[in-house]
Structure formats: structure tokens, C-alpha cells
Design an enzyme around this catalytic site. Structure first.
Site, PDB file in Angstrom:
ATOM      1  NE  ARG A  35      -4.146  -1.830   0.062  1.00  0.00           N
ATOM      2  CZ  ARG A  35      -5.254  -1.201   0.497  1.00  0.00           C
ATOM      3  NH1 ARG A  35      -5.770  -0.421   1.390  1.00  0.00           N
ATOM      4  NH2 ARG A  35      -6.048  -3.000   0.563  1.00  0.00           N
ATOM      5  NE  ARG A  77      -6.546   5.959   2.011  1.00  0.00           N
ATOM      6  CZ  ARG A  77      -8.233   4.744   2.575  1.00  0.00           C
ATOM      7  NH1 ARG A  77      -9.072   4.742   2.930  1.00  0.00           N
ATOM      8  NH2 ARG A  77      -6.817   3.477   3.096  1.00  0.00           N
ATOM      9  NE  ARG A  84      -9.675   8.030  -3.289  1.00  0.00           N
ATOM     10  CZ  ARG A  84     -10.830   8.910  -2.926  1.00  0.00           C
ATOM     11  NH1 ARG A  84     -11.159  10.026  -3.551  1.00  0.00           N
ATOM     12  NH2 ARG A  84     -11.569   8.043  -2.467  1.00  0.00           N
TER      13      ARG A  84
END
Ligand code: CP3
Length: 352
Positions: A27, A31, A40
Site C-alpha cells: 500500500r 493515502r 485523490r
């Protein structure tokens, strides 16, 4: 084919000598990076997955910002069931949801048999663009969910606490479960073959929910299909990584699956696992992602424990034991990467 300028990740996957331990993190495109959140803000998650220019931009962010040794293509495991006809929504703060989950034979028969070159062309286009921009800087990893992990989302309709529906299915209707798993295994095999043909340098199979099964159920409903996929991969020299989270009880069996690398979560001691299966596969892992919430000193200490525990020689790819948490400070990850690169050198000196 471009020659890789930094290929220590690939070498370590094959347990070949390297000058230090390579590192990437699950990951890593996500974010926790302000630069990801900036993009995003303008696009929803699936639009980013389906727009090759955007997917490659965020794939490359951690290479430039964090100095990681491998890129992993920005995408999601759930694009396969979506391409089969399940309507996918990623809800803010709730995660993925399928609006029409598979509940009976009829739902299964309605699933489309996918052709990755058509139905997931946007993923392959992202690979081509990303490989071009990377220009051999670091290798590119492609991935898929395991059939079992995909099945859990397709049956539950999203994330789940106790996996009641999918477990009822394997206990009450095992033959039907096998029918769907076999169908998924064929789709994943075609998908990974297409990714490899298009240019990824390695692939990882995410079996995130393998560890919720008992040992014999794990072999029957998860590992069997992972084995089938690995034996169906046509180009044999690209490393295959299998990450079955929580399946510490099955590491010997996973090491027999044909995988080059076994991913570990943070609940096992990597040195002990190396004694058990280090002759059969390289190991990837296994820092608790929550260590990155701690002080820099503690982060270095915990990372050094893992490197010390693995010990001398090649066959270790440093990673977290699961995906990086979205509220991690990117500077802490950057320091982890710098530290692992420097600290691990002493364990590789005699190899070169
Ligand atoms: O590793 C990478 O950097 C590549 C990108 C990647 C994503 N998902 C991006 C993503 C990868 C490898 C995945 C795999 C994935 N997706 C798994 C297996 C790995 C794991 O973490 O166990 C699973 C189970 C999924 C399904 C999925 N997708 C979930 C459960 C969620 C929501 C969880 C969350 O963190 O919110 C997603 C959405 C998702 N996939 C996001 C990202 C960056 C967050 C979407 C956003 O930007 O809002």
C-alpha cells in the site's frame, strides 16, 4: 526490454547475492502521502484505477518520494470481480462494497468470463505507461487477490467481521464454493499472465483472508487455488510472491506452492521462519505497520531486530507485515527505508 538499473529486489526474490536488503511496502501508493491525497481530491478511487496516466503517476510517487526499491502498480484486487459484472463502490471510510454480491448459482452463472486484454485493458495500459516512465529505475510489481480472498468479498458483498456468509458457503455447499474458486483461479491466471506479458517484473498474490481459515480448510479452499495459478503462469522467470496474512500455520505448505517468495505478517519471527523454509523460498516482511507510529529511535530498533533475526545472506525483502496505515507520517517511512538500506549492508558483505 529495458535493463533494470536497480534490480536488488529481483535478485533477493531469487535468493541471489545482493549488497543490501531491498525494501518496498504494501500500500505504498496511497493515502498516507499528501501527494496522493492531492490527486485523490479531484478523482474518485476507481477513476484513478481506470485512468492509466493517474494510476502510473501515483504508482511512481513512492519511488521518487520515499526511495523505495520496487514500484507496485496502483490498482485494486477487486477490479476482477468488477469486470465479471459485480457493481463496485468504494465508500469513504467504509471500504469496498458490491451492490450485487453472489448469493446463489444463478448469480454465479451471470458472472462474465473475462478476457484481461479487453475487460481489464486499462490495467495493462497502466503497466505500459508506468514501465516507460520508470525507465528501468526500479522493477514494477503486479498483483492479484487470491481466489479465496476475492470470494470473501464477492459473497459477503464487502468487508466483513466474521465472514459468516462465505464460511456458511464452504461448510454447507463446498462443491459450489469450489466451482466459483476454480472459475476465479482461471481468471487470476489469465490476468497475471497478461500482466507479465505486458511487462511487470514480479507478481504478488494477496491472500489477505487466508488466515481466517482452519489449517485443512486453508489448504482446500485457498492454497490449492494459489498452486493452480502458479503452475499456470507461463513465463517462469518472474518472481511470484504469496502473502497469506495470518497463515503462519501453513508456511511449510505455502513454501511447496511454487512461490519464489513468502510474505510474512508481523506475528512470526522471520529468523525462525527462515530456519523452517529458508531453503525453499525467499521471505518478505515483516514489520508491524503500527511501528511507524512510534519514535524514529523505536522504528530503527524494531527494523534492526528483523534484519538481525533474518541474519546473513540473501533471500530477504524488507516490507511491512501488512499495508501501511493511511495516517502514517511519510517521513517515518522515508527514514525506515534509509535505515534498512544502510543497516543491512553488514549482513551481505561476504556475498559480493
Ligand atoms: O500496494 C499498493 O500501493 C498498490 C495499491 C493497492 C490498493 N489495494 C490500493 C487501494 C493494493 C495492492 C491493494 C490490494 C487490496 N485491495 C487488498 C489486498 C491487500 C491488503 O491490504 O490486504 C484488499 C483486501 C483490497 C480491497 C480494498 N480496497 C479495501 C479493503 C479497501 C479499503 C481499505 C482502505 O484502506 O480504505 C480498498 C480501497 C483502496 N485500495 C485504497 C487504496 C489506496 C483506498 C482508496 C482511497 O483512496 O480512498
Amino acid at each position: 526490454m529495458k535493463i533494470l538499473k536497480n534490480d536488488i529486489f529481483i535478485k533477493a526474490c531469487k535468493r541471489k547475492p545482493v549488497e543490501r536488503t531491498p525494501i518496498w511496502v504494501m500500500r505504498q501508493a496511497g493515502r498516507y502521502l499528501p501527494e496522493y491525497r492531492e490527486i485523490r481530491k479531484k478523482y474518485d478511487f476507481l477513476t484513478m484505477c481506470k485512468t492509466p496516466e493517474l494510476a502510473s503517476e501515483v504508482t511512481i510517487q513512492p519511488v521518487n518520494l520515499i526511495n523505495i526499491d520496487a514500484a507496485i502498480l496502483f490498482s485494486d484486487i477487486l477490479v476482477i470481480p468488477e469486470a465479471m459484472g459485480l457493481e463496485l463502490k468504494i465508500l469513504e471510510n467504509k471500504g469496498p462494497v458490491f451492490l450485487n454480491p453472489v448469493r446463489d448459482k444463478n448469480d454465479f452463472l451471470n458472472l462474465k468470463k473475462i478476457n484481461p486484454f479487453k475487460d481489464l485493458k486499462y490495467v495493462l495500459d497502466s503497466i505500459t505507461i508506468t514501465k516507460n516512465i520508470l525507465n528501468g529505475e526500479v522493477p514494477l510489481i503486479g498483483f492479484s487477490g487470491s481466489p479465496w480472498t476475492l470470494l470473501t468479498y464477492m459473497i459477503e458483498g464487502g468487508s466483513s467481521k466474521n465472514f459468516g456468509k462465505v464460511k456458511k458457503l464452504i461448510y454447507d455447499e463446498p462443491d459450489f464454493a469450489h466451482l466459483i474458486l476454480d472459475f476465479l483461479a482461471d481468471a487470476v491466471t489469465d490476468y497475471l499472465n497478461a500482466k507479465i506479458e505486458t511487462g511487470v517484473d514480479a507478481v504478488q498474490i494477496f491472500d489477505t483472508w487466508g488466515g481466517i481459515l482452519s489449517p485443512d480448510m486453508f489448504n482446500e479452499f485457498s492454497l490449492n487455488y494459489i498452486k493452480k495459478i502458479i503452475s499456470g503462469i507461463k513465463i517462469k522467470d518472474k518472481p511470484v510472491i504469496v502473502f497469506s496474512k495470518g497463515a503462519y500455520f501453513a508456511l511449510e505448505n505455502i513454501a511447496e506452492s511454487g512461490a519464489d517468495v513468502i510474505g510474512l505478517d508481523w506475528t512470526s519471527d522471520i529468523g525462525n521462519v527462515r530456519k523452517r523454509i529458508g531453503e525453499k523460498a525467499a521471505l518478505q516482511g515483516n514489520l508491524d505497520p503500527a511501528v511507524l507510529y512510534a519514535s524514529i529511535d523505536k522504528i530503527r530498533k524494531e527494523a534492526s531486530k528483523i534484519i538481525d533475526s533474518f541474519g546473513y545472506g540473501s533471500g530477504h525483502i524488507f516490507n511491512l507485515g501488512h499495508g501501511i496505515h493511511p495516517d502514517t507520517n511519510p517521513d517515518n517511512l522515508k527514514e525506515l527505508v534509509r535505515f534498512v538500506k544502510q543497516y543491512s549492508v553488514k549482513y551481505h558483505k561476504s556475498e559480493n
